[in-house]
Design an enzyme around this catalytic site. Structure first.
Site, PDB file in Angstrom:
ATOM      1  N   ASP A  45      40.476 -38.204 -47.015  1.00 14.85           N
ATOM      2  CA  ASP A  45      39.880 -38.670 -48.264  1.00 14.85           C
ATOM      3  C   ASP A  45      39.544 -40.149 -48.113  1.00 14.85           C
ATOM      4  O   ASP A  45      39.902 -40.777 -47.112  1.00 14.85           O
ATOM      5  CB  ASP A  45      40.829 -38.427 -49.440  1.00 14.85           C
ATOM      6  CG  ASP A  45      40.090 -38.067 -50.722  1.00 14.85           C
ATOM      7  OD1 ASP A  45      39.028 -38.687 -50.990  1.00 14.85           O
ATOM      8  OD2 ASP A  45      40.563 -37.189 -51.467  1.00 14.85           O
ATOM      9  N   ASP A  65      35.987 -41.011 -44.712  1.00 20.36           N
ATOM     10  CA  ASP A  65      34.758 -41.083 -45.488  1.00 20.36           C
ATOM     11  C   ASP A  65      33.762 -40.170 -44.785  1.00 20.36           C
ATOM     12  O   ASP A  65      33.334 -40.447 -43.662  1.00 20.36           O
ATOM     13  CB  ASP A  65      34.251 -42.528 -45.515  1.00 20.36           C
ATOM     14  CG  ASP A  65      32.975 -42.702 -46.331  1.00 20.36           C
ATOM     15  OD1 ASP A  65      32.241 -41.703 -46.521  1.00 20.36           O
ATOM     16  OD2 ASP A  65      32.682 -43.837 -46.744  1.00 20.36           O
ATOM     17  N   VAL A  66      33.380 -39.069 -45.435  1.00 22.98           N
ATOM     18  CA  VAL A  66      32.578 -38.052 -44.761  1.00 22.98           C
ATOM     19  C   VAL A  66      31.171 -38.533 -44.422  1.00 22.98           C
ATOM     20  O   VAL A  66      30.445 -37.856 -43.684  1.00 22.98           O
ATOM     21  CB  VAL A  66      32.504 -36.751 -45.586  1.00 22.98           C
ATOM     22  CG1 VAL A  66      33.895 -36.152 -45.769  1.00 22.98           C
ATOM     23  CG2 VAL A  66      31.819 -36.984 -46.936  1.00 22.98           C
ATOM     24  N   ASN A  92      35.142 -30.029 -48.245  1.00 17.44           N
ATOM     25  CA  ASN A  92      35.201 -29.982 -49.704  1.00 17.44           C
ATOM     26  C   ASN A  92      34.740 -31.266 -50.375  1.00 17.44           C
ATOM     27  O   ASN A  92      34.327 -31.242 -51.538  1.00 17.44           O
ATOM     28  CB  ASN A  92      36.639 -29.661 -50.133  1.00 17.44           C
ATOM     29  CG  ASN A  92      36.834 -29.776 -51.623  1.00 17.44           C
ATOM     30  OD1 ASN A  92      36.431 -28.902 -52.388  1.00 17.44           O
ATOM     31  ND2 ASN A  92      37.439 -30.884 -52.057  1.00 17.44           N
ATOM     32  N   TYR A 157      21.281 -32.526 -56.995  1.00 14.19           N
ATOM     33  CA  TYR A 157      22.518 -31.757 -56.809  1.00 14.19           C
ATOM     34  C   TYR A 157      22.198 -30.339 -56.348  1.00 14.19           C
ATOM     35  O   TYR A 157      22.839 -29.812 -55.427  1.00 14.19           O
ATOM     36  CB  TYR A 157      23.308 -31.733 -58.115  1.00 14.19           C
ATOM     37  CG  TYR A 157      24.739 -31.283 -57.955  1.00 14.19           C
ATOM     38  CD1 TYR A 157      25.688 -32.112 -57.378  1.00 14.19           C
ATOM     39  CD2 TYR A 157      25.154 -30.024 -58.383  1.00 14.19           C
ATOM     40  CE1 TYR A 157      27.012 -31.705 -57.223  1.00 14.19           C
ATOM     41  CE2 TYR A 157      26.462 -29.605 -58.235  1.00 14.19           C
ATOM     42  CZ  TYR A 157      27.395 -30.445 -57.658  1.00 14.19           C
ATOM     43  OH  TYR A 157      28.697 -30.034 -57.494  1.00 14.19           O
ATOM     44  N   LYS A 161      23.424 -28.778 -52.626  1.00  9.74           N
ATOM     45  CA  LYS A 161      24.305 -27.613 -52.640  1.00  9.74           C
ATOM     46  C   LYS A 161      23.606 -26.387 -52.064  1.00  9.74           C
ATOM     47  O   LYS A 161      24.241 -25.556 -51.387  1.00  9.74           O
ATOM     48  CB  LYS A 161      24.811 -27.349 -54.060  1.00  9.74           C
ATOM     49  CG  LYS A 161      25.768 -28.427 -54.573  1.00  9.74           C
ATOM     50  CD  LYS A 161      26.976 -28.606 -53.653  1.00  9.74           C
ATOM     51  CE  LYS A 161      28.003 -29.577 -54.214  1.00  9.74           C
ATOM     52  NZ  LYS A 161      29.170 -29.738 -53.308  1.00  9.74           N
ATOM     53  N   THR A 192      37.694 -31.138 -63.643  1.00 14.05           N
ATOM     54  CA  THR A 192      38.067 -31.926 -62.478  1.00 14.05           C
ATOM     55  C   THR A 192      37.676 -33.369 -62.748  1.00 14.05           C
ATOM     56  O   THR A 192      37.093 -33.680 -63.791  1.00 14.05           O
ATOM     57  CB  THR A 192      37.345 -31.386 -61.215  1.00 14.05           C
ATOM     58  OG1 THR A 192      37.735 -32.165 -60.088  1.00 14.05           O
ATOM     59  CG2 THR A 192      35.852 -31.450 -61.370  1.00 14.05           C
TER      60      THR A 192
END
Length: 300
Positions: A45, A65-66, A92, A157, A161, A192
């Site tokens: 994360d 950090d992706v 994720n 978005y 996705k 969330t």
């Protein structure tokens, strides 16, 4: 090591698992389920250290950090030296975004593409060679219902996705000969902290999106329980809720009805309110029927 399966049961006991974005939300809920199933879990994360109380005892943590290639390199080196391999990769980590095409700017597009789409690509690119060498592995990518059903005022978005779904479908067939399975989780809105990552120019759409997330009828734990069962069963597309089943089935099997619902929802965009709830309301009214325990399923 890895996912141990028989005809009657399967388990992640002793599986070596990396979960990105695992300190909160769906990632955190999946981590808890994996630990309860006796998996060895590494969470990646963006925090320098895992926030206190965010992870169960025994979980390893690495700042990841992706969007940074060097962070992925460090994660691969850590996994090789500490676990000796990786059985399950759960991509994720992600952020929220949304907005009308003429309001959201290109910086917003670049940011969400770099994190939500290229973050998944980087994860797969980093760990597929390791899994190929092992001759086994499982990749689980978190997409969204937005990857399958594309409501107005959510272009960026929806695009990333949908891209995650496309990557997942591609790798499903590409990696099967190497003993690597692929699943993609496609939840509808659930409660969330994802809304905290909003930060674009279309404040009206983002305010509506925040409300839909914070007031959603599903919790991260509920979504994770369905997703976890789908992962264990080796399902490819994992729809986690009734809304997802209804909307996806309508798009596939009753396209004229689906198109009318979306076009009607699009009329709300100019009013500065999110079009998603009205679209789902119309599809629920047309396709939902009572199911077990008061839930519903899509007629097909």
């Amino acid at each position: 090591m890895g996912l141990l399966a028989t005809k009657s049961s399967c388990s992640y006991a002793a599986a070596r698992v990396l979960v990105t974005g695992g300190c909160s939300g769906l990632g955190q809920a999946l981590v808890k389920l994996l630990v309860a199933d006796a998996a060895r879990v590494l969470v990646g994360d963006v925090h320098a250290a895992a926030p206190e109380g965010s992870l169960p005892p025994g979980v390893d943590y690495l700042r990841l950090d992706v969007s940074k290639d060097e962070d992925w390199d460090a994660a691969r080196n850590w996994v090789e030296s500490t676990y000796g391999g990786l059985d399950v990769l759960i991509n994720n980590a992600g952020i929220a975004a949304g907005g009308r095409i003429d309001v959201a700017d290109m910086d917003e597009w670049r940011r969400i593409v770099d994190i939500n789409l290229l973050g998944v690509a980087r994860g797969c690119h980093t760990f597929v060679p390791m899994m190929k060498q092992q001759g086994s592995g499982q990749i689980v990518n978190t997409a969204s219902l937005a990857g399958l059903v594309h409501a107005p005022a959510m272009a960026s978005y929806n695009a990333v996705k949908a891209g995650v779904v496309a990557i997942s479908e591609t790798l499903r067939s590409e990696l099967a000969p190497s003993g690597i399975t692929v699943s993609v989780i496609c939840p509808s809105f659930f409660r969330t902290n994802l809304a905290e990552s909003f930060g674009g120019k279309d404040v009206d759409m983002e305010a509506s999106g925040t409300e839909m997330i914070t007031k959603a009828p599903r919790s991260a734990d509920q979504v994770a329980a369905v997703a976890f069962a789908g992962m264990k069963a080796g399902k490819f597309i994992i729809l986690t809720d009734r809304d997802g089943h209804i909307a996806y089935a309508a798009k596939r099997f009753a396209r004229p009805v689906y198109d009318r619902a979306m076009l009607t929802a699009g009329k709300r965009v100019g009013k500065g309110t999110t079009p998603v709830p009205p679209a789902l309301d119309k599809l629920r009214a047309r396709f939902a029927k009572p199911g077990p325990r008061g839930d519903g399923e899509a007629r097909s």
